[in-house]
Design a protein around this motif. Structure first.
Motif, PDB file in Angstrom:
ATOM      1  N   ALA A 244      48.181  35.257  -3.601  1.00 20.05           N
ATOM      2  CA  ALA A 244      48.809  36.307  -4.152  1.00 20.05           C
ATOM      3  C   ALA A 244      48.263  37.816  -3.607  1.00 20.05           C
ATOM      4  O   ALA A 244      49.048  38.626  -3.429  1.00 20.05           O
ATOM      5  CB  ALA A 244      48.912  36.204  -5.772  1.00 20.05           C
ATOM      6  N   LEU A 245      47.156  37.904  -3.374  1.00 22.05           N
ATOM      7  CA  LEU A 245      46.433  39.093  -2.968  1.00 22.05           C
ATOM      8  C   LEU A 245      46.955  39.336  -1.560  1.00 22.05           C
ATOM      9  O   LEU A 245      47.117  40.623  -1.212  1.00 22.05           O
ATOM     10  CB  LEU A 245      44.865  38.749  -2.878  1.00 22.05           C
ATOM     11  CG  LEU A 245      43.951  39.997  -2.680  1.00 22.05           C
ATOM     12  CD1 LEU A 245      44.254  41.054  -3.675  1.00 22.05           C
ATOM     13  CD2 LEU A 245      42.675  39.646  -2.593  1.00 22.05           C
ATOM     14  N   ALA A 246      47.343  38.504  -0.871  1.00 23.00           N
ATOM     15  CA  ALA A 246      47.400  38.802   0.549  1.00 23.00           C
ATOM     16  C   ALA A 246      48.706  39.683   0.834  1.00 23.00           C
ATOM     17  O   ALA A 246      48.659  40.658   1.282  1.00 23.00           O
ATOM     18  CB  ALA A 246      47.699  37.438   1.433  1.00 23.00           C
ATOM     19  N   PRO A 247      50.123  39.083   0.209  1.00 22.80           N
ATOM     20  CA  PRO A 247      51.203  40.163   0.412  1.00 22.80           C
ATOM     21  C   PRO A 247      50.797  41.357  -0.394  1.00 22.80           C
ATOM     22  O   PRO A 247      51.358  42.488  -0.178  1.00 22.80           O
ATOM     23  CB  PRO A 247      52.369  39.243  -0.320  1.00 22.80           C
ATOM     24  CG  PRO A 247      51.698  38.402  -1.019  1.00 22.80           C
ATOM     25  CD  PRO A 247      50.217  37.991  -0.430  1.00 22.80           C
ATOM     26  N   GLY A 248      50.059  41.328  -1.580  1.00 23.51           N
ATOM     27  CA  GLY A 248      49.990  42.821  -2.269  1.00 23.51           C
ATOM     28  C   GLY A 248      49.152  43.427  -1.650  1.00 23.51           C
ATOM     29  O   GLY A 248      49.312  44.803  -1.391  1.00 23.51           O
ATOM     30  N   LEU A 249      48.187  43.076  -0.700  1.00 22.88           N
ATOM     31  CA  LEU A 249      47.465  43.746   0.293  1.00 22.88           C
ATOM     32  C   LEU A 249      48.291  44.591   1.018  1.00 22.88           C
ATOM     33  O   LEU A 249      48.191  45.817   1.781  1.00 22.88           O
ATOM     34  CB  LEU A 249      46.005  43.201   0.552  1.00 22.88           C
ATOM     35  CG  LEU A 249      45.004  42.838  -0.241  1.00 22.88           C
ATOM     36  CD1 LEU A 249      43.747  42.115   0.484  1.00 22.88           C
ATOM     37  CD2 LEU A 249      44.617  43.971  -0.767  1.00 22.88           C
ATOM     38  N   ALA A 250      49.258  43.627   1.905  1.00 25.34           N
ATOM     39  CA  ALA A 250      50.119  44.121   2.837  1.00 25.34           C
ATOM     40  C   ALA A 250      50.937  45.362   2.368  1.00 25.34           C
ATOM     41  O   ALA A 250      51.117  46.159   3.088  1.00 25.34           O
ATOM     42  CB  ALA A 250      50.919  43.078   3.551  1.00 25.34           C
ATOM     43  N   ILE A 251      51.618  45.114   1.222  1.00 25.31           N
ATOM     44  CA  ILE A 251      52.460  46.150   0.486  1.00 25.31           C
ATOM     45  C   ILE A 251      51.479  47.646   0.436  1.00 25.31           C
ATOM     46  O   ILE A 251      52.023  48.615   0.795  1.00 25.31           O
ATOM     47  CB  ILE A 251      52.880  45.732  -0.801  1.00 25.31           C
ATOM     48  CG1 ILE A 251      53.837  44.524  -0.592  1.00 25.31           C
ATOM     49  CG2 ILE A 251      53.725  46.924  -1.414  1.00 25.31           C
ATOM     50  CD1 ILE A 251      54.115  43.754  -1.939  1.00 25.31           C
ATOM     51  N   LEU A 252      50.519  47.368  -0.170  1.00 31.01           N
ATOM     52  CA  LEU A 252      49.605  48.411  -0.507  1.00 31.01           C
ATOM     53  C   LEU A 252      49.040  49.204   1.027  1.00 31.01           C
ATOM     54  O   LEU A 252      49.147  50.409   0.968  1.00 31.01           O
ATOM     55  CB  LEU A 252      48.154  48.061  -0.968  1.00 31.01           C
ATOM     56  CG  LEU A 252      47.180  49.281  -1.242  1.00 31.01           C
ATOM     57  CD1 LEU A 252      47.817  50.215  -2.155  1.00 31.01           C
ATOM     58  CD2 LEU A 252      45.960  48.459  -1.907  1.00 31.01           C
ATOM     59  N   TYR A 253      48.908  48.377   2.008  1.00 32.67           N
ATOM     60  CA  TYR A 253      48.496  48.917   3.216  1.00 32.67           C
ATOM     61  C   TYR A 253      49.713  49.853   3.945  1.00 32.67           C
ATOM     62  O   TYR A 253      49.467  50.887   4.477  1.00 32.67           O
ATOM     63  CB  TYR A 253      48.248  47.897   4.194  1.00 32.67           C
ATOM     64  CG  TYR A 253      47.635  48.190   5.562  1.00 32.67           C
ATOM     65  CD1 TYR A 253      46.256  48.524   5.926  1.00 32.67           C
ATOM     66  CD2 TYR A 253      48.482  48.063   6.743  1.00 32.67           C
ATOM     67  CE1 TYR A 253      45.833  48.985   7.026  1.00 32.67           C
ATOM     68  CE2 TYR A 253      48.090  48.541   7.770  1.00 32.67           C
ATOM     69  CZ  TYR A 253      46.874  49.042   8.166  1.00 32.67           C
ATOM     70  OH  TYR A 253      46.480  49.401   9.452  1.00 32.67           O
ATOM     71  N   ALA A 254      50.904  49.192   3.808  1.00 33.26           N
ATOM     72  CA  ALA A 254      51.911  49.792   4.541  1.00 33.26           C
ATOM     73  C   ALA A 254      52.377  51.245   3.661  1.00 33.26           C
ATOM     74  O   ALA A 254      52.643  52.198   4.211  1.00 33.26           O
ATOM     75  CB  ALA A 254      53.022  48.833   4.643  1.00 33.26           C
ATOM     76  N   ALA A 255      52.546  50.969   2.372  1.00 33.13           N
ATOM     77  CA  ALA A 255      52.828  52.112   1.460  1.00 33.13           C
ATOM     78  C   ALA A 255      51.625  53.350   1.695  1.00 33.13           C
ATOM     79  O   ALA A 255      51.984  54.510   1.758  1.00 33.13           O
ATOM     80  CB  ALA A 255      52.670  51.717   0.233  1.00 33.13           C
ATOM     81  N   LEU A 256      50.416  53.053   1.769  1.00 34.13           N
ATOM     82  CA  LEU A 256      49.195  53.980   2.084  1.00 34.13           C
ATOM     83  C   LEU A 256      49.553  54.617   3.597  1.00 34.13           C
ATOM     84  O   LEU A 256      49.237  55.858   3.654  1.00 34.13           O
ATOM     85  CB  LEU A 256      48.227  53.265   2.151  1.00 34.13           C
ATOM     86  CG  LEU A 256      46.691  54.209   2.090  1.00 34.13           C
ATOM     87  CD1 LEU A 256      46.786  55.461   1.262  1.00 34.13           C
ATOM     88  CD2 LEU A 256      45.693  53.488   2.055  1.00 34.13           C
ATOM     89  N   ALA A 257      49.871  53.879   4.514  1.00 32.40           N
ATOM     90  CA  ALA A 257      50.231  54.429   5.627  1.00 32.40           C
ATOM     91  C   ALA A 257      51.393  55.460   5.756  1.00 32.40           C
ATOM     92  O   ALA A 257      51.026  56.562   6.451  1.00 32.40           O
ATOM     93  CB  ALA A 257      50.582  53.260   6.835  1.00 32.40           C
ATOM     94  N   PHE A 258      52.353  55.179   4.895  1.00 29.06           N
ATOM     95  CA  PHE A 258      53.423  55.889   5.082  1.00 29.06           C
ATOM     96  C   PHE A 258      53.008  57.359   4.230  1.00 29.06           C
ATOM     97  O   PHE A 258      53.580  58.567   4.792  1.00 29.06           O
ATOM     98  CB  PHE A 258      54.816  55.597   4.458  1.00 29.06           C
ATOM     99  CG  PHE A 258      55.293  54.729   5.309  1.00 29.06           C
ATOM    100  CD1 PHE A 258      56.028  55.006   6.621  1.00 29.06           C
ATOM    101  CD2 PHE A 258      55.317  53.150   5.114  1.00 29.06           C
ATOM    102  CE1 PHE A 258      56.932  54.334   7.434  1.00 29.06           C
ATOM    103  CE2 PHE A 258      56.287  52.260   5.702  1.00 29.06           C
ATOM    104  CZ  PHE A 258      57.055  52.870   7.000  1.00 29.06           C
TER     105      PHE A 258
END
Length: 449
Positions: A244-258
């Motif tokens: 569950a942590l892996a896709p959550g981190l991916a969402i956080l990473y992409a949102a933070l990039a934008f």
């Protein structure tokens, strides 16, 4: 990924560039490199925890969670970007139209924007996702529709700062249509803050889209995105948190990039220090009430004939009449000067003649003829065309009289090209001849091109 010169020394800019570059690379190569392992079931590895072969474990079909997260980068980003671009495009057009619409249409449009803003965007997105049907397309369209009011309000506010500028008034005198006014004079001058808002909204859209997929309203099996993967891993979050942590981190990473990209662009715009624009009312069509056709007797040989011109402006303390009973006659080759202190009505007199008075202003006159034509007797389109080809107005403030989004040479040749269908070369030649007549070297056109 290259950075603008002003951003090369900013650590935040480098961080945003590296993060965005990594997302682009993953979106391009993820399905090619990890697509096969992401979709390959393995009955012997069902619901395994993290291991050397599966760093984030496996799902209920034995598929590698890390491979699925990396492969889901492309659909997650594409859907989020498509939603924000559709919403921004519709909202920007809706909000910018208030700068060029008539008074009644502008009020209706502004009222529609206010009405749409009364509903929370996330609730609207969830409702529309159900209406459109669960799936990637429905979720994307729902998010796009939910984002329209916010972009419309922002654009409406920004466009108000351009609506009252002299260069837009001059474009109205030229008789440009509303679409050309939007494309050449309104949108280019508000593009920068809109770009910043769109960039920031991309991260919000990604989170919202993942939320819809998490709730089962977004991407449907056998397809998957980060939100759906987060849902699948949540059932075992207490026993094995990494799936569950892996896709959550991916969402956080992409949102933070934008978000970082938006902050960097906003900081760069602030350092450049663009000239502030003061909101002003949009120029209106010929004021009300309209006199009947025919006025005083026409005089032969006059270029301009004005008799008994009155202009009334509304104020909180009651109407004022800065122009009262003005009459003038102008013959070919003649110069007439209007003398008065600041605020005495000189500019309002010229604006009343050019049909550029602000909304709310009331004008009356006994006679108004230009080049022998009674303007009150002409139909609106005929009057606009007659004013555009027979009258020119030179505004006193060059900072707002010239459109900063267009080259000066383009603005010098725009009238000839818009109303006489002249080619660029012919218009440039006529502009050069006009410059010679006022003792300016024609080479200035080349320098301004």
């Amino acid at each position: 990924m290259s950075l603008p010169p002003g951003l090369r020394r900013t650590p935040m800019a480098w961080a945003a560039a590296v993060m965005l570059a990594s997302l682009v690379v993953l979106a391009l190569v993820g399905p090619l490199v990890w697509g096969a392992s992401a979709d390959r079931p393995d009955a012997s590895a069902v619901l395994q925890g993290p291991s050397v072969g599966h760093p984030f474990g496996t799902d209920n079909l034995g598929r590698d969670v890390l491979a699925r997260v990396l492969t889901a980068t492309r659909p997650s980003l594409l859907l989020a970007l498509a939603a924000v671009l559709l919403g921004a495009g519709a909202g920007i057009l809706l909000g910018a139209s208030t700068a060029v619409l008539g008074r009644r249409a502008r009020r209706l449009t502004a009222g529609l924007i206010n009405l749409l803003l009364a509903f929370p965007a996330l609730l609207v997105a969830m409702f529309l996702a159900v209406v459109f049907g669960a799936g990637a397309a429905g979720a994307m369209l729902a998010l796009a529709a939910a984002g329209v009011p916010g972009f419309a309000r922002l654009t409406q506010t920004l466009a108000a700062g351009v609506a009252g500028t002299d260069h837009l008034a001059a474009a109205r005198v030229l008789g440009l249509g509303r679409l050309r006014l939007l494309g050449r004079h309104v949108l280019p001058n508000i593009a920068e803050p809109l770009l910043l808002s769109t960039t920031t909204a991309a991260g919000t859209s990604l989170v919202a889209l993942s939320g819809l997929s998490f709730l089962g309203l977004g991407v449907q099996p056998p397809g998957y995105d980060w939100g759906q993967l987060l849902n699948q891993g949540l059932d075992r979050v207490y026993a094995e948190p990494l799936p569950a942590l892996a896709p959550g981190l991916a969402i956080l990473y992409a949102a933070l990039a934008f978000q970082l990209l938006g902050e960097v662009l906003a900081g760069n715009a602030a350092r450049r220090g663009p000239a502030p624009r003061t909101p002003a009312p949009t120029p209106a069509p010929w004021g009300s009430p309209r006199p009947k056709a025919g006025g005083g007797p026409a005089e032969e040989g006059l270029v301009l004939q004005v008799e008994d011109l009155h202009v009334e402006l509304p104020t909180p303390d009651g109407p004022i009449r800065p122009v009262h009973g003005v009459s003038l006659a102008l013959r070919p080759g003649e110069i007439v000067g209007l003398v008065g202190e600041s605020g005495s009505g000189k500019s309002l007199t010229a604006l009343a003649i050019a049909d550029l008075l602000p909304y709310g202003a009331r004008v009356s006159r006994r006679t108004l003829r230009l080049l022998g034509a009674d303007l009150a007797a002409l139909a609106p389109k005929e009057r606009d065309r007659h004013l555009a080809t027979g009258l020119a107005m030179i505004f006193q403030n060059p900072a707002s009289a010239l459109n900063p989004a267009l080259r000066v040479a383009t603005q010098l040749t725009e009238a000839v090209r818009a109303h006489r269908g002249a080619s660029r070369a012919q218009a440039t030649a006529e502009a050069a001849e006009a410059l010679r007549r006022v003792a300016l070297p024609p080479a200035v056109l080349i320098r301004l091109s």
